[in-house]
Design an enzyme around this catalytic site. Structure first.
Site: not given
Ligand code: 5GP
Ligand code: ZN
Length: 113
Positions: A46, A99
């Site tokens: 993490h 990520h």
């Molecule tokens: P961020 O907005 O933090 O850059 O990206 C987080 C990403 O995680 C988003 O694109 C969202 O669609 C994805 N995401 C959120 N929850 C889940 C989940 O439960 N499973 C998967 N595979 N993707 C997720």
């Molecule tokens: Zn984490």
């Protein structure tokens, strides 16, 4: 991290469509794809975001980018792709576990923001 969504995906408590996995990292398909190919690559350790990368943990980033190149080739993103990491509130980060998004499969918007 008990309450971290991506730590739960790593532990298998939440299912995901895995694309690549080794002892250090996991790649899986985004649940809400923003492009025909949308993959997330995360360290199993993490780390909250890019802002928590330091000299002690940065080797994982190099490993992630080696694998991003391999994953993109395997996904046939031969015409290019985009790698994005959102950081914090202004960056639009919604999951606070480091990520990298791989986006491709079509000509992406020229707009970066
Ligand atoms: P961020 O907005 O933090 O850059 O990206 C987080 C990403 O995680 C988003 O694109 C969202 O669609 C994805 N995401 C959120 N929850 C889940 C989940 O439960 N499973 C998967 N595979 N993707 C997720
Ligand atoms: Zn984490």
């Amino acid at each position: 991290m008990d309450n971290c969504l991506f730590c739960k995906i790593i532990k298998g408590e939440i299912t995901s469509t895995k694309v690549y996995e080794d002892s250090e990292i996991l790649a899986f398909r985004d649940i809400n794809p923003q492009a025909p190919t949308h993959i997330l690559v995360i360290p199993k350790q993490h780390i909250g975001s890019v802002s928590e990368i330091n000299e002690n943990n940065s080797a994982i980033v190099s490993h992630i980018f080696v694998k991003i190149a391999e994953i993109a080739a395997k996904e046939n993103l031969t015409n290019g792709y985009r790698v994005v990491s959102n950081v914090g509130e202004d960056g639009g980060q919604t999951v606070h576990h480091l990520h990298f998004h791989i986006l491709g499969g079509e000509k992406l918007s020229e707009k970066m923001s």
